[in-house]
Design an enzyme around this catalytic site. Structure first.
Site: not given
Ligand code: SAH
Ligand code: SF4
Length: 426
Positions: A279, A142, A146, A399, A122, A135, A356, A277, A149
């Site tokens: 968190h 991945c 996480c 994401c 995407e 983005c 989200n 990230s 995510c």
């Molecule tokens: N893998 C890398 C980059 C992709 S994720 C990383 O983790 O930094 C990009 C961002 O989207 C990250 O900060 C992640 O924490 C955030 N993200 C992922 N899923 C999400 C969700 N459901 N709600 C809000 N932010 C989210």
């Molecule tokens: Fe992968 Fe980033 Fe999602 Fe974590 S937040 S699972 S590193 S895409």
């Protein structure tokens, strides 16, 4: 066509990217998208041009590909008409396939793309008053899991190639109608093989762009960019090259979940802005929600941020912090975040991201008042902590979510949509 083998899920060792040599497509032609100028010239030598001609043609073709967005050799007007069919027989300039293109009410646009070998990924475009941010994804799926995510629930299928990464930026420019137009005067003065990494934003030589909708890039789509280091670096070099897409490194941000050993290299070899990230501020919570923390802990991560070569007050590190109800959102968490940033003397800002939700997620988003209070505590200490407004929720623009929505549609419907899309593009 790229290798489709499933990648190993990393255990104690980090995945190593194996450089792929160029594989011709089914029709025997080679896709030049994603290749640097020297590599293009080498391929021209391999196809029979002498070195001098290959250099000149390489330079011209490179310019047309990355600076002008041309995909048809016939439109390369400074290349002899007789030469163009010779190129077209041997090479193509591809783009990822568009499977779905969605437009949100708030202007956010989202595309579900497909690689040559049928994997979906995407990209999302988020315009606001000051900028337009694309983005970009770095992997299909991945390896990290996480817990909040959605991409983390997918297995890693494979790394995206430099062509598939830079191809996202090029597709966005196609869709936004943003390729520079104008004369080619002055192009001949540019020296061959020169990797220009100038920070100058707006010098596009003799060209004018039709608009500046796409001003910024964030490597925050699917995947962990530092687990696909070489391809991300090579793609971003093309994006930053003055003779290529010519976007300043100051307008590009790479987001990592904390692949500590690669962070210095990212600073030195790519040199873009860093987002981390974070968190969570305790080992217990971060181990749970960002499991890579079990491998590279908070102290190590924050030290790597302190050592990041490009960080300064003018180019602060962004800490992303997803707000999860009763998990990481207390006043104490906010105060600890401030303490850590100060302790490591980090030039930092914090982005508070409302979680989200997605079907099956085990967390909830913190209440708006809670997020506001969390933000205030950080602001009161002198650190910027804006709350990000969720964008494009009507089109699942978070994401990994479009891919899943699309999977529910079923193969036949998607293929039909892809065919319609191709027809619409002519
Ligand atoms: N893998 C890398 C980059 C992709 S994720 C990383 O983790 O930094 C990009 C961002 O989207 C990250 O900060 C992640 O924490 C955030 N993200 C992922 N899923 C999400 C969700 N459901 N709600 C809000 N932010 C989210
Ligand atoms: Fe992968 Fe980033 Fe999602 Fe974590 S937040 S699972 S590193 S895409």
């Amino acid at each position: 066509m790229a290798d489709t083998a499933l990648m190993q899920i990393p255990g104690n060792t980090d995945p190593v990217t194996v450089p792929r040599d160029i594989t011709p497509r089914g029709d025997g032609r080679i896709d030049l998208l994603g290749l640097p100028k020297l590599r293009i010239a080498e391929l021209f030598v391999g196809a029979g041009l002498d070195t001098k001609a290959a250099k000149l043609r390489g330079k011209q073709v490179y310019h047309w590909i990355y600076h002008r967005g041309v995909t048809d050799f016939d439109n390369m007007t400074d290349i002899a008409k007789t030469m163009r069919p010779w190129l077209a027989e041997r090479f193509v300039i591809g783009r990822p396939d568009i499977l779905l293109a969605q437009h949100s009410e708030d202007g956010t646009r989202k595309w579900l793309l497909r690689t040559d070998d049928g994997h979906e990924f995407e990209m999302v475009f988020i315009p606001d008053e000051a900028r337009g941010t694309l983005c970009v994804s770095s992997q299909v799926g991945c390896t990290l899991n996480c817990r909040f995510c959605h991409t983390g629930t997918m297995r890693l299928v494979r790394n995206l190639t430099p062509g598939e990464i830079v191809g996202q930026v090029m597709l966005a420019r196609d869709a936004l109608g943003e390729w520079p137009t104008g004369t080619m005067a002055g192009f001949g003065d540019v020296s061959f093989g020169d990797e220009d990494d100038s920070d100058d934003d707006d010098d596009l030589g003799g060209y004018t762009s039709n608009g500046r909708l796409l001003t910024n890039i964030v490597m925050m789509g699917m995947g962990e960019p530092l687990y696909n280091f070489d391809n991300v670096r090579d793609a971003l070099k093309l994006v930053m090259d003055h003779e290529g897409l010519a976007l300043s490194r100051r307008r590009i941000t790479l987001s990592t979940s904390g692949v500590v050993p690669m962070m210095v290299r990212a600073g030195e070899e790519i040199g873009v802005n860093l987002a981390v990230s974070l968190h969570a501020v305790t080992k217990e919570v971060r181990d749970e929600i960002v499991p890579i923390n079990r491998k590279y802990g908070l102290e190590e991560l924050l030290q790597a941020c302190a050592d990041y070569p490009k960080a300064s007050n003018a180019r602060r590190i962004t800490f992303e912090y997803v707000m999860l109800k009763d998990k990481n959102d207390s006043d104490d968490d906010a105060r600890e975040l401030v303490r850590l940033i100060k302790h490591y003397r980090l030039p930092a800002k914090v982005n508070l991201i409302p979680f989200n939700p997605w079907p099956g997620a085990i967390y909830e988003c913190s209440a708006p008042d809670r997020i506001r209070r969390f933000s205030e505590i950080i602001f009161e200490s002198g650190i910027s902590a804006p709350i990000r407004t969720p964008r494009g929720r009507d089109i699942d623009a978070a994401c990994g979510q479009l891919k899943t929505a699309a999977q529910k549609m079923g193969r036949a419907e998607l293929d039909r949509l892809a065919d319609e899309k191709q027809a619409a593009l002519g």
